[in-house]
Design a protein around this motif. Structure first.
Motif, PDB file in Angstrom:
ATOM      1  N   ALA A   1     -17.850 -31.355  10.682  1.00 20.41           N
ATOM      2  CA  ALA A   1     -17.964 -32.090   9.441  1.00 20.41           C
ATOM      3  C   ALA A   1     -19.176 -31.345   8.518  1.00 20.41           C
ATOM      4  N   LEU A   2     -20.046 -30.909   9.047  1.00 17.16           N
ATOM      5  CA  LEU A   2     -21.093 -30.599   8.241  1.00 17.16           C
ATOM      6  C   LEU A   2     -20.684 -29.071   7.842  1.00 17.16           C
ATOM      7  N   ILE A   3     -20.172 -28.211   8.507  1.00 21.65           N
ATOM      8  CA  ILE A   3     -19.863 -26.956   8.324  1.00 21.65           C
ATOM      9  C   ILE A   3     -18.725 -26.974   7.247  1.00 21.65           C
ATOM     10  N   LEU A   4     -17.714 -27.936   7.448  1.00 22.79           N
ATOM     11  CA  LEU A   4     -16.837 -28.002   6.277  1.00 22.79           C
ATOM     12  C   LEU A   4     -17.279 -28.583   5.070  1.00 22.79           C
ATOM     13  N   ALA A   5     -18.180 -29.543   4.929  1.00 27.42           N
ATOM     14  CA  ALA A   5     -18.831 -30.048   3.888  1.00 27.42           C
ATOM     15  C   ALA A   5     -19.928 -29.201   2.910  1.00 27.42           C
ATOM     16  N   THR A   6     -20.297 -28.237   3.907  1.00 26.71           N
ATOM     17  CA  THR A   6     -21.471 -27.282   3.012  1.00 26.71           C
ATOM     18  C   THR A   6     -20.682 -25.984   2.890  1.00 26.71           C
ATOM     19  N   GLY A   7     -19.495 -25.779   3.387  1.00 27.74           N
ATOM     20  CA  GLY A   7     -18.905 -24.557   2.623  1.00 27.74           C
ATOM     21  C   GLY A   7     -19.113 -23.472   3.752  1.00 27.74           C
ATOM     22  N   CYS A   8     -19.920 -23.778   4.711  1.00 30.24           N
ATOM     23  CA  CYS A   8     -20.171 -22.548   5.674  1.00 30.24           C
ATOM     24  C   CYS A   8     -19.262 -21.970   6.556  1.00 30.24           C
ATOM     25  N   GLU A   9     -19.170 -20.762   6.670  1.00 28.68           N
ATOM     26  CA  GLU A   9     -18.364 -20.162   7.255  1.00 28.68           C
ATOM     27  C   GLU A   9     -18.908 -19.807   8.802  1.00 28.68           C
ATOM     28  N   THR A  10     -18.104 -19.751   9.939  1.00 34.33           N
ATOM     29  CA  THR A  10     -18.568 -19.155  11.009  1.00 34.33           C
ATOM     30  C   THR A  10     -17.891 -17.967  11.396  1.00 34.33           C
ATOM     31  N   GLY A  11     -18.629 -17.142  12.219  1.00 39.39           N
ATOM     32  CA  GLY A  11     -17.549 -16.068  12.781  1.00 39.39           C
ATOM     33  C   GLY A  11     -17.221 -14.955  11.810  1.00 39.39           C
ATOM     34  N   THR A  12     -17.778 -15.061  10.617  1.00 38.84           N
ATOM     35  CA  THR A  12     -17.589 -14.005   9.752  1.00 38.84           C
ATOM     36  C   THR A  12     -18.427 -12.820   9.854  1.00 38.84           C
ATOM     37  N   GLU A  13     -18.031 -11.533   9.600  1.00 40.32           N
ATOM     38  CA  GLU A  13     -18.626 -10.396   9.837  1.00 40.32           C
ATOM     39  C   GLU A  13     -19.580 -10.047   8.369  1.00 40.32           C
ATOM     40  N   PRO A  14     -20.743  -9.644   8.650  1.00 41.26           N
ATOM     41  CA  PRO A  14     -21.771  -9.169   7.504  1.00 41.26           C
ATOM     42  C   PRO A  14     -21.176  -8.228   6.690  1.00 41.26           C
ATOM     43  N   VAL A  15     -21.511  -8.312   5.335  1.00 39.69           N
ATOM     44  CA  VAL A  15     -21.112  -7.058   4.295  1.00 39.69           C
ATOM     45  C   VAL A  15     -21.571  -6.014   4.960  1.00 39.69           C
ATOM     46  N   ALA A  16     -20.582  -4.964   4.616  1.00 37.89           N
ATOM     47  CA  ALA A  16     -20.859  -3.473   5.261  1.00 37.89           C
ATOM     48  C   ALA A  16     -22.219  -2.936   4.453  1.00 37.89           C
ATOM     49  N   VAL A  17     -23.067  -2.036   4.827  1.00 44.51           N
ATOM     50  CA  VAL A  17     -23.992  -1.545   4.225  1.00 44.51           C
ATOM     51  C   VAL A  17     -23.810  -0.412   3.366  1.00 44.51           C
TER      52      VAL A  17
END
Length: 152
Positions: free
Chosen positions: A9-25
């Motif tokens: 519920a906290l992840i959904l409420a804050t809009g946080c994503e899990t398991g996403t790859e960082p932006v390429a350098v």
């Protein structure tokens, strides 16, 4: 509420994503591509960064600053918000330094602005302490990483 349900519920409420790859350098050498000479995947926010020395402002406290001169280019089809608080610098030891720690401590700081498509802004971003900058990263107002670049 069960702990797992509360976390979800906290992840959904804050809009946080899990398991996403960082932006390429983005490479420091603007002519760099992959090994076959073809350009990499196009980026919507282009960053270029180079080590620099900043002059302390009248608000600056005594202490070392490590700085980079950053150019942000909006290659999106919509406006891009730029703010000195949206930047961080990672050093050669892998430690992350937030730009907020050195806010208003030096002259030439990246301005808070909105870039239209195709526009660019240049300014200085610093972190407190003496370190060697390796990567500079930029987020948006929701703290979603927009771009990363090697420091030349």
């Amino acid at each position: 509420m069960a702990p797992a349900t509360l976390v979800a519920a906290l992840i959904l409420a804050t809009g946080c994503e899990t398991g996403t790859e960082p932006v390429a350098v983005q490479p420091a050498d603007k002519n760099a591509g992959n090994s076959n000479g073809k350009a990499g995947k196009p980026v919507t926010v282009k960053l270029a960064a180079k080590k620099t020395t900043a002059k302390k402002s009248v608000l600056g406290e005594a202490g070392a600053l490590s700085c980079v001169k950053v150019t942000v280019t909006n290659q999106r089809k919509k406006n891009l918000a730029v703010n000195p608080l949206y930047f961080s610098i990672t050093d050669t030891k892998g430690q992350k330094h937030e730009s907020s720690e050195a806010l208003a401590a030096y002259e030439g700081e990246m301005a808070s602005t909105t870039l239209a498509p195709g526009e660019k802004a240049t300014g200085v971003i610093c972190g407190k302490g003496k370190f060697v900058p390796k990567i500079v990263a930029m987020t948006d107002e929701l703290l979603q990483e927009q771009a990363r670049a090697e420091v030349a």
